[in-house]
Design a protein around this motif. Structure first.
Motif, PDB file in Angstrom:
ATOM      1  N   ILE A   1     -38.882  47.757  25.235  1.00 11.78           N
ATOM      2  CA  ILE A   1     -40.216  48.330  25.069  1.00 11.78           C
ATOM      3  C   ILE A   1     -41.143  47.802  26.160  1.00 11.78           C
ATOM      4  CG2 ILE A   1     -42.187  48.425  23.531  1.00 11.78           C
ATOM      5  CD1 ILE A   1     -40.335  48.391  21.215  1.00 11.78           C
TER       6      ILE A   1
ATOM      7  N   GLY B   1     -40.475  49.493  29.312  1.00 12.24           N
ATOM      8  CA  GLY B   1     -41.028  50.846  29.253  1.00 12.24           C
ATOM      9  C   GLY B   1     -42.508  50.849  29.557  1.00 12.24           C
ATOM     10  N   PHE B   2     -43.222  49.853  29.005  1.00 13.53           N
ATOM     11  CA  PHE B   2     -44.651  49.774  29.265  1.00 13.53           C
ATOM     12  C   PHE B   2     -44.938  49.576  30.751  1.00 13.53           C
ATOM     13  CE2 PHE B   2     -46.325  50.403  25.356  1.00 13.53           C
ATOM     14  CZ  PHE B   2     -45.967  49.493  24.390  1.00 13.53           C
TER      15      PHE B   2
ATOM     16  N   THR C   1     -44.474  52.914  32.572  1.00 15.78           N
ATOM     17  CA  THR C   1     -45.547  53.892  32.417  1.00 15.78           C
ATOM     18  C   THR C   1     -46.811  53.426  33.118  1.00 15.78           C
ATOM     19  OG1 THR C   1     -45.686  52.991  30.208  1.00 15.78           O
ATOM     20  CG2 THR C   1     -45.006  55.249  30.389  1.00 15.78           C
TER      21      THR C   1
END
Lengths: 202, 160, 391
Positions: free
Chosen positions: A6, A9-10, A13
């Motif tokens: 996660i 992923g942050f 983005t």
């Protein structure tokens, strides 16, 4: 560890977000009415009739042979032959279309009319922003609307136009060679026994 | 006064509406009215706890139970034949309760505006004086939870 | 303590209310505060809609809406006009009263959540003794309205979406409340004003916010995850996912009622972030001791904007969780972590100040997190995972 993916992923983005302000390849949107995507050369949208020279009626290559009308799958072409003749692209006197209508709302851009035309007269255009508010006639194009010059053809499809011009030049040369030899053949019966006159005929 | 009327209206509607889900929503209105009564009396903790527990949890529980077990579009007849005896029993219970409340100690004391038990005092009482009942209630809830899960698991095994 | 810029709204309100006769003053004061709250948070809603669409767009390598105003910032106006002028379609078989009431009750409940949030120093609408309890009580009313919306549409998919939404919301209420209980224990009161005041000190330049303690950090993370689930926000938006169940419980709503649902959802999101800020991030206090000259309400809204940005970021990053994954996460991961966090908070309170309690409490939070994470994802094998082919 739970949450590692996660976190990655942050980061990704966030990189997308900030990168979209700085690098062109992160933000690939083309702002439509102001900018356009470039079209490839083989783009085909709807047909147009080619004319040579300045006068679209005199220079129109179409001889109303009606082959495209017969081959068109949705039958969107409507041709009426004329009664008189005019010289076509290679110089021979031919019929010409008195009425040539294409219903562009029916046309499916299959290019069969272009493929079967023996006279290099009908080619595909690249214009697609054709919306109109005229429901009944706006997309039914007549001869005048369909005619576009050879210069336009050279601009939108350079290689095809060069090939087409080469074919027409070849045809023209053949016709002129035939006319020359026909002139020579005709000269012999009209002026017999004068050897000097034979060589002077052109 | 308005709140009392709202509460009673909600309760009456809960009994008399034809559609089951409508009557559940009317019951929720009655719960909310009760919470408003608590708040007017200055009992903040119990007022908000009433909303949290009854409106937030119990009403949802009833709704789930109805949706999962009954056909909600079916309507029920409201006035049954024995409404006279039912009415007499209800009036009798109301009389007994009203008499009890009227003669109890609370209504003879003075009503004070300040809450008799603030949050701190409730917390202290729960942890010190009433710790054993709190633990017993906790155990009771845990037993209920485990029982419900066991029942559901057994049904699951049976259907398999 | 309270310079003019900080207290400008309080002074303004007192001046305005002073013009009225004495009996009307409390009502007028409440009315002014309510109007101010409505205006501020409704405009925050409008700003958030456009920020979200542009933010998500940039994250997804595209522009957001950029036609309506300068860079698209008048888009909420266009959206508002659209939702007001759309035809209000009510299904023929729908339950008209409940269908009408659901969005109304949702918005009323969502707005009343702001009554207990201290927006600035001396700027709270209702200084309730049981403020946090009030917040959760009204939050649970919102769940009932979602059921009303789903059921009254008489649409199987709406009902299914509503049931799933309610199941999700009640499951995530438990870690939410447990995480808040750690703060309540540390502050010793349920009143939001007291909780913020307990976090208002500074040791050196660092503030005493609860998020800067091991149990507070874990509690904050748990609280924010549960808050995302409570507001039905990605990655927990299965009940309303646009590609899942059309629009879930608000499929049958159009026009203004749909806008009201949207409003209610976003207001709930702001309110619960506001509560998180109040409980963990010190409410209106400044992050560094030399920054206290900035007015308190600016700090609150700065933190709220940061929370909104994080919500948008999370929405753009994570895929939606499936219903069973969602429920497993709540009951099998978050609930044990919340209980352990509660124990850790208690231990923190009773140990002496110093490095020992930092180390002990950090271990008490991190080790179960790692072990529970490994246990749940690897089927109760607690060793670090070794990949056979990926190394």
């Amino acid at each position: 560890m739970l949450g590692e993916g996660i976190a990655k992923g942050f980061v990704e983005t966030a990189r997308n977000f900030f990168g979209s302000y700085f690098s062109k390849d992160r933000l690939t949107t083309v702002q439509f009415p102001e900018e356009r995507l470039p079209q490839i050369e083989a783009t085909r949208d709807f047909p147009f009739l080619v004319y040579d020279g300045e006068d679209w009626q005199a220079g129109m290559r179409c001889v109303a042979c009606q082959i495209c009308e017969k081959e068109c799958p949705p039958k969107c072409i409507y041709i009426e032959k004329s009664k008189d003749k005019k010289p076509d692209a290679v110089g021979k006197p031919q019929f010409y279309p008195a009425v040539f209508n294409i219903d562009v709302s029916v046309c499916m851009s299959c290019q069969i009319c272009v493929e079967v035309c023996p006279f290099e007269a009908i080619k595909m255009d690249t214009e697609f922003e054709l919306s109109t508010d005229d429901r009944f006639g706006g997309l039914l194009w007549d001869k005048a609307e369909l005619s576009k010059s050879n210069a336009h053809y050279r601009k939108v499809h350079p290689t095809d136009a060069a090939a087409s011009d080469a074919i027409l030049a070849e045809e023209r040369a053949k016709v002129e060679a035939k006319a020359k030899s026909a002139g020579k053949v005709k000269a012999i019966p009209t002026s017999p026994a004068t050897g000097s006159e034979v060589s002077s005929t052109q | 006064m308005i709140v009392a009327i709202l509460t009673v209206a909600g309760a009456v509607a809960a009994m008399s509406l034809r559609n089951l889900v409508h009557s559940v929503l009317a019951l929720t209105l009655a719960f909310a009215g009760l919470a408003a009564v608590y708040l007017q009396l200055g009992a903040q903790f119990i007022g908000f706890a009433q909303v949290l527990v009854y409106v937030g949890a119990v009403a949802i529980l009833i709704v789930f139970a109805i949706l999962l077990t009954r056909d909600t579009s079916a309507t029920i007849t409201v006035i049954s034949g024995s409404w006279i005896s039912g009415g007499i029993v209800a009036l009798a219970i109301f009389g007994i309760l009203a008499w009890t409340v009227d003669h109890s100690a609370a209504s003879q004391g003075s009503t004070s505006l300040h809450p008799a038990a603030s949050m701190q005092q409730i917390g202290n009482a729960l942890m010190l004086q009433f710790a054993l009942p709190l633990e017993i209630i906790g155990v009771l809830l845990t037993v209920a939870l485990i029982g419900a899960v066991t029942l559901a698991m057994q049904e699951n095994k049976e259907t398999k | 303590m309270g310079n003019a810029a900080d207290q400008v709204f309080v002074i303004l309100e007192r001046w305005l209310v002073g013009h009225a006769p004495a009996e009307l003053q409390p009502i007028l004061s409440s009315l002014l505060s309510v109007i101010a709250l409505l205006v501020v948070f409704a405009s925050l809603f409008a700003i958030t809609t456009i920020l979200e669409r542009k933010g998500l767009g940039r994250i997804q390598n595209r522009y957001g809406p950029n036609r309506v105003g300068p860079f698209g910032f008048l888009q909420p106006l266009a959206d508002g006009i659209k939702s007001l002028t759309k035809e209000d379609i009510v299904p023929h078989a729908a339950d008209k009263v409940v269908h009408f009431l659901a969005p109304v009750v949702l918005v009323v409940a969502a707005f009343s959540l702001y009554a207990v949030l201290p927006v600035g120093r001396n700027m709270v609408l209702a200084n309730l003794d049981a403020g946090v309890l009030f917040f959760f009580a009204v939050g649970s009313v919102m769940e009932l309205t979602i059921f009303m919306a789903g059921w009254s549409s008489q649409n199987k998919y709406s009902l299914l979406g509503a049931m799933r939404a309610i199941a999700q919301m009640i499951s995530y209420e438990v870690p939410l409340i447990l995480a808040s209980v750690t703060v309540i224990m540390a502050a010793g009161s349920l009143s939001t004003v007291t909780i913020v005041e307990k976090q208002a000190g500074y040791s050196g330049i660092l503030p005493h916010w609860f998020v800067f303690t091991p149990w507070g950090f874990a509690g904050f993370v748990l609280f924010m995850i549960a808050a995302t689930a409570e507001s039905n926000r990605s990655p927990f938006d299965l009940p309303e996912g646009e590609s899942e169940i059309i629009a879930g419980y608000y499929t049958e709503y159009s026009g203004f009622k749909f806008a009201l649902f949207f409003l209610g959802e976003y207001l709930g999101m702001f309110a619960i972030s506001g509560l998180g800020i109040t409980l963990f991030l010190g409410g209106w206090t400044a992050p560094l001791s030399f920054l206290t000259w900035v007015p308190s309400y600016l700090w609150f809204f700065a933190k709220l904007l940061a929370m909104i940005v994080i919500f948008i970021w999370v929405r753009g990053t994570l895929p939606r969780l499936r219903m069973d994954q969602l429920m497993n996460f709540a009951w099998r991961f978050m609930l044990p972590m919340a209980l352990l966090d509660l124990v850790t908070a208690g231990i923190w309170h009773f140990l002496a100040h110093g490095i020992a309690r930092w180390i002990l409490c950090s271990l008490l939070v991190v080790v179960p997190y790692v072990l529970l994470g490994r246990g749940l994802t690897q089927g109760w094998k607690l060793e670090k995972r070794v990949y056979r082919f990926a190394e």
